[in-house]
Design a protein around this motif. Structure first.
Motif, PDB file in Angstrom:
ATOM      1  N   PRO A   1       0.772   6.491   1.780  1.00  0.00           N
ATOM      2  CA  PRO A   1       1.171   5.072   1.830  1.00  0.00           C
ATOM      3  C   PRO A   1       0.311   4.209   2.741  1.00  0.00           C
ATOM      4  O   PRO A   1       0.202   2.999   2.526  1.00  0.00           O
TER       5      PRO A   1
ATOM      6  N   ALA B   1      -1.066   0.264   2.081  1.00  0.00           N
ATOM      7  CA  ALA B   1      -0.549  -0.647   3.110  1.00  0.00           C
ATOM      8  C   ALA B   1      -1.700  -1.390   3.783  1.00  0.00           C
ATOM      9  O   ALA B   1      -1.608  -2.606   4.047  1.00  0.00           O
TER      10      ALA B   1
ATOM     11  N   ARG C   1       1.738  -7.888  -4.733  1.00  0.00           N
ATOM     12  CA  ARG C   1       2.919  -7.246  -5.323  1.00  0.00           C
ATOM     13  C   ARG C   1       2.586  -5.845  -5.835  1.00  0.00           C
ATOM     14  O   ARG C   1       3.337  -4.890  -5.609  1.00  0.00           O
TER      15      ARG C   1
ATOM     16  N   TYR D   1       2.093  -3.586  -2.871  1.00  0.00           N
ATOM     17  CA  TYR D   1       3.372  -3.218  -2.261  1.00  0.00           C
ATOM     18  C   TYR D   1       4.048  -2.111  -3.060  1.00  0.00           C
ATOM     19  O   TYR D   1       4.623  -1.171  -2.491  1.00  0.00           O
ATOM     20  N   ASP D   2       3.983  -2.197  -4.393  1.00  0.00           N
ATOM     21  CA  ASP D   2       4.535  -1.138  -5.235  1.00  0.00           C
ATOM     22  C   ASP D   2       3.834   0.192  -4.953  1.00  0.00           C
ATOM     23  O   ASP D   2       4.467   1.251  -4.980  1.00  0.00           O
TER      24      ASP D   2
ATOM     25  N   VAL E   1       2.523   1.036  -2.093  1.00  0.00           N
ATOM     26  CA  VAL E   1       2.989   1.512  -0.789  1.00  0.00           C
ATOM     27  C   VAL E   1       4.273   2.316  -0.962  1.00  0.00           C
ATOM     28  O   VAL E   1       4.449   3.388  -0.381  1.00  0.00           O
ATOM     29  N   ARG E   2       5.149   1.802  -1.796  1.00  0.00           N
ATOM     30  CA  ARG E   2       6.437   2.467  -2.037  1.00  0.00           C
ATOM     31  C   ARG E   2       6.261   3.770  -2.807  1.00  0.00           C
ATOM     32  O   ARG E   2       7.005   4.731  -2.594  1.00  0.00           O
ATOM     33  N   ASP E   3       5.302   3.798  -3.716  1.00  0.00           N
ATOM     34  CA  ASP E   3       5.040   4.995  -4.516  1.00  0.00           C
ATOM     35  C   ASP E   3       3.525   5.110  -4.712  1.00  0.00           C
ATOM     36  O   ASP E   3       2.975   4.566  -5.670  1.00  0.00           O
TER      37      ASP E   3
ATOM     38  N   LYS F   1       0.342   4.160  -9.901  1.00  0.00           N
ATOM     39  CA  LYS F   1       0.587   2.930  -9.141  1.00  0.00           C
ATOM     40  C   LYS F   1      -0.683   2.478  -8.419  1.00  0.00           C
ATOM     41  O   LYS F   1      -0.932   1.275  -8.283  1.00  0.00           O
TER      42      LYS F   1
END
Length: 279
Positions: free
Chosen positions: A180, A184, A217, A220-221, A223-225, A230
């Protein structure tokens, strides 16, 4: 028999070239050049060199692509390696010739190191720690090409280069995914680029906001996965995000017609990416 047109379009990732004209226009706008035949021709030179780099990329990566991306034109057998190298050579020569004819020695003094950087990236630097810096340098030079090397365009050129560096760094994890921290850091770089653009008028604010929102956006997706799909989506968004970034930098100079013309390529590039991947 030559390679099918569709395969050549895929080889050079033709639709991704929609992210290129804004470089020359941003450089011209920053240096005070009005949009005209000269800028249009230098845009053509930039596109030629960009496509050359794409063809070279597949030529240099043909053995790796045979394992990781066997559907690409060379490993799938639709384009011969010699054809790809010939396309890259011809496009490079064409780009340099157009630059010389349109901008004379001033343009050629930028176009030559731009072309050299593209070739060095694909053959030598891509897999080294200098890879992202080389790609950023190429985009920086591309903006300066539109400005004829004028110093007034340096801030805009460095802004585009900073964005390119971050996206290129992220692209190194397209196949295997990342931790991540990498997306980030890319997201933070996007925010930094937006802040670096400074306080601007309504049109530039809207365009730069579009850049930050659409690019950020997807990051950020990731970062989450941070799995490979992704990451690839975030890289694609970063490539397309170049267009509203360029348009915002152009609008910042007051050249709103040119800014809107460049921005018009954004939805087209995103739509075409569904047919030919920009990454």
């Amino acid at each position: 028999m030559g390679a099918p047109v569709k395969a050549l379009v895929e080889l050079v990732r033709a639709p991704a070239a929609l992210t290129v004209p804004g470089d020359a226009v941003a450089g011209a706008a920053a240096s005070g050049w009005p949009f005209g035949r000269r800028t249009l021709a230098l845009t053509g030179a930039s596109v030629c060199i960009y496509w050359a780099g794409m063809a070279l990329n597949d030529y240099a990566d043909r053995h790796l692509d045979a394992i990781e991306r066997p559907e690409r034109p060379i490993p799938s057998g639709r384009v011969k390696p010699a054809t790809a190298l010939g396309v890259a050579t011809g496009l490079t020569a064409g780009g340099l010739g157009i630059a010389a004819a349109a901008g004379g020695r001033r343009a050629l003094r930028v176009a030559l190191p731009l072309a050299a950087t593209v070739w060095a990236y694909d053959f030598v630097l891509k897999e080294t720690v200098f890879g992202p810096a080389a790609m950023a340098a190429a985009r920086t030079l591309d903006v300066l090409l539109g400005a004829g090397g004028a110093r007034a365009a340096v801030p805009a050129a460095l802004t585009v280069g900073a964005h390119t560096y971050a996206v290129t760094q992220l692209s190194r994890s397209e196949v295997d995914g990342a931790k991540p921290a990498l997306p980030a850091a890319t997201l933070a770089a996007t925010a930094g680029v937006r802040v670096a653009a400074g306080r601007v008028g309504p049109l530039a604010s809207a365009l730069l906001g579009t850049y930050a929102l659409t690019t950020g956006r997807a990051q950020y997706d990731a970062v989450r996965d941070p799995a490979a799909p992704k990451i690839r989506r975030a890289v694609g968004a970063g490539i397309h995000g170049m267009i509203p970034l360029q348009a915002g930098l152009i609008a910042r100079t007051g050249a709103w017609r040119s800014a809107l013309a460049v921005a018009a390529a954004f939805p087209i590039a995103r739509a075409l990416s569904r047919k030919v991947s920009p990454t």
